[in-house]
Write a protein that holds these residues in place. Structure first.
Motif, PDB file in Angstrom:
ATOM      1  N   ALA A 180       0.818  -1.225   0.000  1.00 32.70           N
ATOM      2  CA  ALA A 180       0.000   0.000   0.000  1.00 32.70           C
ATOM      3  C   ALA A 180       0.848   1.270   0.000  1.00 32.70           C
ATOM      4  O   ALA A 180       0.520   2.245   0.666  1.00 32.70           O
ATOM      5  N   GLY A 181       1.952   1.250  -0.736  1.00 32.53           N
ATOM      6  CA  GLY A 181       2.760   2.447  -0.915  1.00 32.53           C
ATOM      7  C   GLY A 181       3.727   2.762   0.207  1.00 32.53           C
ATOM      8  O   GLY A 181       4.369   3.818   0.197  1.00 32.53           O
ATOM      9  N   HIS A 182       3.875   1.852   1.189  1.00 33.24           N
ATOM     10  CA  HIS A 182       4.793   2.077   2.306  1.00 33.24           C
ATOM     11  C   HIS A 182       5.540   0.782   2.627  1.00 33.24           C
ATOM     12  O   HIS A 182       5.195  -0.291   2.119  1.00 33.24           O
ATOM     13  N   THR A 183       6.545   0.885   3.472  1.00 32.63           N
ATOM     14  CA  THR A 183       7.337  -0.271   3.878  1.00 32.63           C
ATOM     15  C   THR A 183       7.042  -0.595   5.335  1.00 32.63           C
ATOM     16  O   THR A 183       6.991   0.303   6.184  1.00 32.63           O
ATOM     17  N   TRP A 184       6.875  -1.889   5.630  1.00 28.59           N
ATOM     18  CA  TRP A 184       6.387  -2.327   6.935  1.00 28.59           C
ATOM     19  C   TRP A 184       7.225  -3.462   7.511  1.00 28.59           C
ATOM     20  O   TRP A 184       7.864  -4.215   6.779  1.00 28.59           O
ATOM     21  N   SER A 185       7.148  -3.594   8.835  1.00 27.71           N
ATOM     22  CA  SER A 185       7.623  -4.784   9.539  1.00 27.71           C
ATOM     23  C   SER A 185       6.402  -5.461  10.141  1.00 27.71           C
ATOM     24  O   SER A 185       5.479  -4.794  10.626  1.00 27.71           O
ATOM     25  N   LEU A 186       6.389  -6.787  10.122  1.00 29.57           N
ATOM     26  CA  LEU A 186       5.249  -7.558  10.616  1.00 29.57           C
ATOM     27  C   LEU A 186       5.616  -8.278  11.909  1.00 29.57           C
ATOM     28  O   LEU A 186       6.652  -8.956  11.978  1.00 29.57           O
ATOM     29  N   TYR A 187       4.762  -8.131  12.930  1.00 28.84           N
ATOM     30  CA  TYR A 187       4.966  -8.781  14.216  1.00 28.84           C
ATOM     31  C   TYR A 187       3.808  -9.744  14.479  1.00 28.84           C
ATOM     32  O   TYR A 187       2.668  -9.494  14.076  1.00 28.84           O
ATOM     33  N   HIS A 188       4.113 -10.824  15.192  1.00 29.60           N
ATOM     34  CA  HIS A 188       3.103 -11.847  15.477  1.00 29.60           C
ATOM     35  C   HIS A 188       3.117 -12.175  16.963  1.00 29.60           C
ATOM     36  O   HIS A 188       4.175 -12.455  17.531  1.00 29.60           O
ATOM     37  N   GLY A 189       1.948 -12.094  17.600  1.00 30.97           N
ATOM     38  CA  GLY A 189       1.836 -12.404  19.013  1.00 30.97           C
ATOM     39  C   GLY A 189       0.447 -12.922  19.337  1.00 30.97           C
ATOM     40  O   GLY A 189      -0.312 -13.313  18.437  1.00 30.97           O
ATOM     41  N   ASN A 190       0.107 -12.916  20.617  1.00 33.24           N
ATOM     42  CA  ASN A 190      -1.197 -13.392  21.065  1.00 33.24           C
ATOM     43  C   ASN A 190      -1.645 -12.543  22.245  1.00 33.24           C
ATOM     44  O   ASN A 190      -0.833 -12.214  23.116  1.00 33.24           O
ATOM     45  N   ASN A 191      -2.920 -12.182  22.272  1.00 31.67           N
ATOM     46  CA  ASN A 191      -3.432 -11.340  23.354  1.00 31.67           C
ATOM     47  C   ASN A 191      -4.195 -12.127  24.413  1.00 31.67           C
ATOM     48  O   ASN A 191      -4.877 -11.554  25.265  1.00 31.67           O
ATOM     49  N   GLY A 192      -4.096 -13.454  24.343  1.00 32.43           N
ATOM     50  CA  GLY A 192      -4.795 -14.302  25.289  1.00 32.43           C
ATOM     51  C   GLY A 192      -6.128 -14.779  24.779  1.00 32.43           C
ATOM     52  O   GLY A 192      -6.727 -15.701  25.347  1.00 32.43           O
ATOM     53  N   ALA A 193      -6.596 -14.170  23.702  1.00 38.78           N
ATOM     54  CA  ALA A 193      -7.885 -14.549  23.117  1.00 38.78           C
ATOM     55  C   ALA A 193      -7.753 -14.965  21.660  1.00 38.78           C
ATOM     56  O   ALA A 193      -8.487 -15.827  21.177  1.00 38.78           O
ATOM     57  N   ASN A 194      -6.841 -14.324  20.932  1.00 36.34           N
ATOM     58  CA  ASN A 194      -6.656 -14.635  19.517  1.00 36.34           C
ATOM     59  C   ASN A 194      -5.257 -14.246  19.057  1.00 36.34           C
ATOM     60  O   ASN A 194      -4.521 -13.544  19.757  1.00 36.34           O
ATOM     61  N   GLU A 195      -4.901 -14.720  17.877  1.00 36.90           N
ATOM     62  CA  GLU A 195      -3.615 -14.355  17.279  1.00 36.90           C
ATOM     63  C   GLU A 195      -3.655 -12.887  16.864  1.00 36.90           C
ATOM     64  O   GLU A 195      -4.695 -12.378  16.429  1.00 36.90           O
ATOM     65  N   VAL A 196      -2.528 -12.200  17.013  1.00 37.49           N
ATOM     66  CA  VAL A 196      -2.441 -10.786  16.671  1.00 37.49           C
ATOM     67  C   VAL A 196      -1.307 -10.583  15.671  1.00 37.49           C
ATOM     68  O   VAL A 196      -0.148 -10.953  15.935  1.00 37.49           O
TER      69      VAL A 196
END
Length: 258
Positions: A180-196
């Protein structure tokens, strides 16, 4: 013939003026008063202003008030002012929620065009983010399975992550993603209810964003194992404050699911 001219001239003027009258009626048809209740909502066409002060009990003191400013066609503007002191964790996620086109299977979505122009003023150091927040589920209207966040700003906050570096900071599962026209870093975790899944700008703050959020969903289905059979059940945009004081002003926002 002279009397006929007198009769038809005013009618022509009314016909020419009708588009402007319609636009004024659209702009005037929303509640622009300030709302401060924990779960207050205000509906405006396909959108809903949602106070969502879900973590306020964790604060030593504080409050947050939000209001709609205008609606013109599919473009809405709004603002929220908050001050939170003490306590751990996020205090709220006041946002604009889209109520049209949700509960659509990811495989059936062709695009999610959006525009978000915003600014923020603060009187001191704050901990907060400004982000889109999307949720998917195995069924339409079902329990959340995945939370997908697209951060446009990170003010001394940080994304959830399964892994952290020796410096205590979260580590991304992917970097230098061009979406979408920008550069990103992707992080993966969990909030206790679902994947984030959290996309953060590789650098800086994006105060004027225009793009297709479906590109982020496509990346996750193609590279991170999220199934295209999932349903998009929530689509929101707002700010998550933890501490400090600030006013977020959105001058123009639009979102659609196609």
């Amino acid at each position: 013939m002279f009397p006929k001219l007198l009769l038809f001239a005013p009618l022509a003027s009314l016909v020419l003026a009708s588009p402007a009258l319609t636009d004024l009626e659209t702009r005037a048809s929303i509640d622009t008063s300030s709302h401060c209740g924990q779960w207050d909502t205000v509906t405006a066409s396909q959108y809903e202003l949602f106070l969502n002060l879900w973590g306020k009990a964790n604060a030593t003191s504080g409050s947050q008030c939000s209001s709609l400013v205008s609606l013109s066609g599919s473009t809405i503007s709004w603002k929220t002012t908050w001050t939170w002191t003490g306590g751990a964790g996020i205090k709220s996620y006041s946002n604009i929620q889209l109520n049209k086109g949700i509960n659509t299977q990811l495989s059936a979505i062709s695009s999610i065009p959006t525009v978000w122009q915003w600014s923020q003023s603060s009187s001191s150091s704050i901990v907060a983010d400004v982000a889109y927040d999307l949720f998917t589920s195995k069924t339409a209207g079902g329990k959340n399975t995945n939370e997908i966040m697209i951060w446009l700003a990170n003010f001394n906050a940080g994304p959830l992550s399964y892994t952290y570096g020796s410096n205590g900071k979260p580590t991304p599962v992917a970097s230098n993603l061009s979406l979408a026209g920008h550069t990103w870093s992707l992080y993966h975790g969990n909030n206790g209810a679902n994947e984030v899944w959290s996309f953060l700008p590789s650098s800086g703050t994006i105060t004027s964003f225009s793009g297709d959020l479906n590109t982020f969903l496509n990346y996750l289905t193609q590279h991170e194992g999220i199934s295209t059979s999932q349903y998009l059940v929530t689509a929101q945009a707002g700010t998550e404050p933890t501490s400090g004081s600030a006013t977020l002003t959105t001058s123009a926002y639009s979102l659609a699911i196609n």
